[in-house]
Every structure is written in C-alpha cells, then in structure tokens.
Design an enzyme around this catalytic site. Structure first.
Site, short mmCIF file in Angstrom:
data_model
loop_
_atom_site.label_atom_id
_atom_site.label_comp_id
_atom_site.label_asym_id
_atom_site.label_seq_id
_atom_site.Cartn_x
_atom_site.Cartn_y
_atom_site.Cartn_z
N MET A 79 -7.86 2.48 9.42
CA MET A 79 -6.97 1.37 8.98
C MET A 79 -6.21 0.60 10.13
O MET A 79 -6.18 1.37 11.21
CB MET A 79 -6.07 1.86 7.99
CG MET A 79 -6.76 1.86 6.35
SD MET A 79 -5.59 2.10 4.93
CE MET A 79 -6.97 2.02 3.76
N ASP A 110 0.37 1.92 9.02
CA ASP A 110 -0.18 0.93 9.97
C ASP A 110 0.82 0.95 11.39
O ASP A 110 0.55 0.60 12.37
CB ASP A 110 -0.18 -0.50 9.55
CG ASP A 110 -1.53 -0.67 8.82
OD1 ASP A 110 -2.34 0.35 8.61
OD2 ASP A 110 -1.91 -1.67 8.33
N ARG A 131 -23.94 6.96 13.90
CA ARG A 131 -23.64 7.25 12.51
C ARG A 131 -22.09 6.56 12.41
O ARG A 131 -21.22 6.37 13.52
CB ARG A 131 -23.57 8.57 12.31
CG ARG A 131 -25.10 9.28 12.17
CD ARG A 131 -25.79 8.65 10.89
NE ARG A 131 -26.63 9.45 10.81
CZ ARG A 131 -27.99 9.19 11.41
NH1 ARG A 131 -28.23 8.06 12.13
NH2 ARG A 131 -29.11 9.92 10.91
N THR A 188 4.74 2.00 6.30
CA THR A 188 3.60 1.48 6.39
C THR A 188 2.65 2.46 7.14
O THR A 188 3.21 3.06 8.37
CB THR A 188 3.18 0.18 6.95
OG1 THR A 188 1.63 0.05 7.22
CG2 THR A 188 4.01 -0.38 7.96
N GLU A 204 5.54 -5.34 5.82
CA GLU A 204 5.66 -6.83 6.17
C GLU A 204 5.88 -7.42 4.99
O GLU A 204 6.78 -8.38 5.01
CB GLU A 204 4.52 -7.33 6.98
CG GLU A 204 3.41 -6.83 6.83
CD GLU A 204 2.16 -7.86 7.11
OE1 GLU A 204 2.40 -8.87 7.72
OE2 GLU A 204 1.09 -7.59 6.80
N GLY A 213 1.00 -1.30 0.05
CA GLY A 213 -0.18 -0.10 -0.05
C GLY A 213 0.84 1.35 0.07
O GLY A 213 1.85 1.26 0.66
N HIS A 225 -9.18 5.39 2.16
CA HIS A 225 -7.77 5.60 1.73
C HIS A 225 -7.32 7.08 1.88
O HIS A 225 -6.38 7.49 1.50
CB HIS A 225 -7.82 5.22 0.17
CG HIS A 225 -7.80 3.65 0.02
ND1 HIS A 225 -9.18 2.84 0.29
CD2 HIS A 225 -6.98 2.59 0.08
CE1 HIS A 225 -8.78 1.77 0.21
NE2 HIS A 225 -7.71 1.58 -0.04
N VAL A 226 -8.28 7.68 2.32
CA VAL A 226 -7.99 9.21 2.73
C VAL A 226 -6.82 9.25 3.76
O VAL A 226 -5.87 10.11 3.60
CB VAL A 226 -9.25 9.80 3.51
CG1 VAL A 226 -8.93 11.19 4.00
CG2 VAL A 226 -10.42 10.29 2.31
N GLN A 227 -6.66 8.14 4.48
CA GLN A 227 -5.60 8.14 5.45
C GLN A 227 -4.34 8.06 4.93
O GLN A 227 -3.20 8.16 5.38
CB GLN A 227 -5.90 6.89 6.54
CG GLN A 227 -7.02 7.36 7.44
CD GLN A 227 -7.40 5.76 7.80
OE1 GLN A 227 -7.11 5.39 8.93
NE2 GLN A 227 -8.33 5.13 7.27
O1 F6P Z 1 -0.82 -2.03 4.21
C1 F6P Z 1 -1.77 -0.66 5.12
C2 F6P Z 1 -3.07 -1.00 4.90
O2 F6P Z 1 -3.32 0.41 5.15
C3 F6P Z 1 -3.97 -1.67 5.69
O3 F6P Z 1 -4.32 -1.29 6.90
C4 F6P Z 1 -5.04 -1.84 5.00
O4 F6P Z 1 -5.94 -3.15 5.25
C5 F6P Z 1 -4.62 -2.11 3.53
O5 F6P Z 1 -3.55 -1.28 3.67
C6 F6P Z 1 -5.61 -1.54 2.52
O6 F6P Z 1 -4.96 -1.61 1.43
P1 F6P Z 1 -5.62 -1.92 -0.17
O7 F6P Z 1 -7.01 -1.34 -0.05
O8 F6P Z 1 -4.57 -0.83 -0.95
O9 F6P Z 1 -5.48 -3.03 -0.31
#
Ligand code: F6P
Length: 348
Positions: A174, A132, A272, A130, A108, A16, A278-280
């Site tokens: 995420m 994460d 709500r 990452t 990873e 990602g 993916h903004v993050q």
């Molecule tokens: O690998 C980081 C991450 O942000 C995870 O937290 C999330 O599950 C994943 O990417 C989602 O990525 P994509 O939508 O690009 O497969």
C-alpha cells in the site's frame, strides 16, 4: 452536555482502518473517565454524525480491546462536507446528542474534515492515523509500524522461495501518494529495488538494476512497489476500476502485475507477483503502535481538557505534543530523500 450532566466527548474513526485504533479509543475513554468526561462513540466515521448513530463508551466497553486490530466503532470514507444536507445534519446531531467536543481519528481526508469544522468553531482534536504514514506534522502515524512489520515478514518469506526458483518477486504494497511502507519495509527486508510514487522510474532503469544483480551471481531479486507508483512513460496510475470514493480517490491496484510482465518480457527472468493488500491493515498492532496510539489518545483528551482545541496530537522525536490542525493538513508528508538514498545503496 450528556444526560449525566457531564461534558461529553464524541470520538470517531474515519477512512481506512489500521492497527492501533482500538488502543486510541481505549486510552480516550480511560483518560476521559479519569478527568470526569463522558465518551460517546460515533459509529462508522463521519457517517455516524450525519445519521446520529452513537453509543456511550464506558470502561467495560473498552476492556480487552488494546491488542485488537480494526476499530470497535467501525469506519467509513464518508465526506460530510460534500453535501450541504449532510453537513446540516451533522451540526444538528452534534447539538442533539449533546457532544461538547470531538476527537477525530483519521488520515488526510478525515482530518481535513476536522480542520474545516475547527475553522467553523467546533471543538475538534485530531489524531493522525494511517498505515501510509503520510500525515504532515507528525513524525509517525500509528498503524505504520505494524504494516511495515507485515511487509518485512512477507519479504523474508518471499526471499526463500525466490532463491529456490531463481525468480524475481514483485511485491505490491500500500501507499497511495507516498512510499513510506515500501521504503521502510523494503529496507528492513533487504529489497533489491523499491518503486515509490515520489520517484518515477522507467522500466529500463528497473531492468538494469536486476541485470546488475544477476551479473554478480545473484539470480533472484525482490522488487517492492507501492500501489501509487507511476511507471515513467506510462500514461496513468494503474487502478482496479474507475470508481471514486467520496474524497475523489480511485481504487488503486495492479501496478505489480504491470511491472512483473514488463520485467519478464525484457529480461527473460521468471517473475511472480504478490499483492499484500489489506493484510497490511489487519490484525494485532505491534507494541510500538499500541504505545503510540495510547499516548495519542491520552493527549487528545488532555488537549480538550486544557481547551486546546483545533489541534492535532503528534509525535516529535520521542515526545507527544500538538500542532494546529491548520498546519497539519496543508500537505502530505513525502518519503525523506535521505532514507530513499540509503535504500538505493542496496539496489542491484
Ligand atoms: O488510506 C490508506 C490506504 O492503505 C491506501 O494506501 C490505499 O490506497 C487505501 O487505504 C485502500 O483502502 P480501501 O481498499 O479501504 O479503500
């Protein structure tokens, strides 16, 4: 050896994307140039090495990219070790393209491949990336700080509307295996309950926390949930579909909806959900991530220059240093229990 007779360093970004990748690429190219190396940009992660798609990166190519999100090289979740033919193609292309060493920027999965290649004698240096923040062996990955700042701003915004409508706002963030973004973003935003993969909870515990808050006159709440959180008593992780990527990961998403429904059903509080998604991962990196990415990039080239390959750059306290890739990729880095305990003080 490149066509110019210089040693060539290949660089790729895998997995990602995240803010700060371009800062690393720029730093690698600048430092490599200074030390007399040529840098070859490999397109779309490991896929580029399997297909042999590379482009030389000079100073002009990386000029102005420091504040830009994403990666100018493109990325993919290709696992070149899954298929023997891909692995063969990768090894042949390394030779054919004259790549003497490789800098792999990733999390990873990407670094797992780097570790395997290093074990087989390839000159590889890893750079941990990452949002994460779950790579073991480094205090922080770049991209995480930017993601946390986005989550914090979102929680601030949700607070005002939550208060006006007296609602519970569930924010899904995420965090596939670990809850770093949820805990640090939640702490910074003043969340009333934070749900993470490391700490399963059942719905009664969650509702109790919210009821406690209501009982002291606070009629709105913010619940932050990491996408990889597993509700105690529920069979499985909540996923968008059953498709797996090449590293065997499912497409997570939807736990926020599940939690919100259950909260509303059990407490009667209007609820709500906001899924930040993916903004993050998008947009410009924070100053911290630009500096961290830059320091990582410089160090990665220095390690190649010193012959310290098979290693990963890392942050220890305020210092940039390195560890063997074999030590880095053995397990995930889970949320520090002390940090979680601090967050829990503010529940309810
Ligand atoms: O690998 C980081 C991450 O942000 C995870 O937290 C999330 O599950 C994943 O990417 C989602 O990525 P994509 O939508 O690009 O497969």
């Amino acid at each position: 050896m490149s066509r110019n007779g210089k040693e060539a360093i290949g660089i790729l970004t895998g997995g990602g994307d995240c803010p700060g990748l371009n800062a690393v690429i720029r730093a690698v190219v600048r430092r490599a140039y200074m030390l007399g190396y040529e840098t070859m940009g490999i397109k779309n992660g490991w896929l580029g090495l399997v297909k042999g798609t590379v482009e030389p990166l000079d100073l002009m190519k990386v000029s102005g990219i420091l504040p830009r999100g994403g990666t100018i090289l493109g990325t993919s979740r290709t696992n070149p070790l899954k298929d023997e033919n891909d692995k063969k193609a990768l090894i042949e292309n390394m030779k054919k393209l004259g790549l003497d060493s490789l800098i792999a920027i990733g999390g990873e999965d990407t670094l797992g491949v780097a570790r395997s290649l290093a074990k087989e004698g390839f000159k590889v240096v890893g750079v941990p990336k990452t949002i994460d923040n779950d790579v073991e062996g480094t205090d922080q990955t770049f991209g995480f700080d930017t993601a946390v700042s986005i989550v914090t701003e979102a929680i601030d915004r949700l607070h005002t509307t939550a208060e006006s409508h007296q609602r519970v706002m569930v924010v899904e963030v995420m965090g596939r295996h670990t809850g770093w973004i949820a805990v640090v973003g939640g702490l910074a935003g003043g969340a009333d309950c934070i749900l993470i993969p490391e700490r399963p909870m059942n719905i009664d515990e969650i509702c109790k926390i919210l009821a406690k808050r209501h009982s002291r006159g606070r009629l709105f709440s913010i619940v932050v949930v990491a996408e990889g959180f597993k509700l105690d008593g529920f069979e499985q992780l909540v996923t968008k579909d059953q498709k797996l990527d090449q590293f065997g990961h499912v497409h997570l998403g939807g736990i926020g909806e599940v939690i919100a429904d259950e909260i509303e059903k059990r407490t009667g509080y209007e609820t709500r959900v906001t899924v930040l998604g993916h903004v993050q991962r998008g947009g410009s990196p924070t100053a911290f991530d630009r500096v961290l990415g830059t320091r990582y990039g410089v160090k990665a080239v220095d390690l190649i220059h010193e012959g310290k390959v098979g290693s990963m750059v890392c942050l220890k306290g305020n210092k940039i240093t390195d560890i063997p890739l074999s030590e880095a990729m053995t397990k995930l880095k889970f949320v520090d229990p002390e940090l979680l305990q601090t967050a829990e003080i503010f529940y309810g």
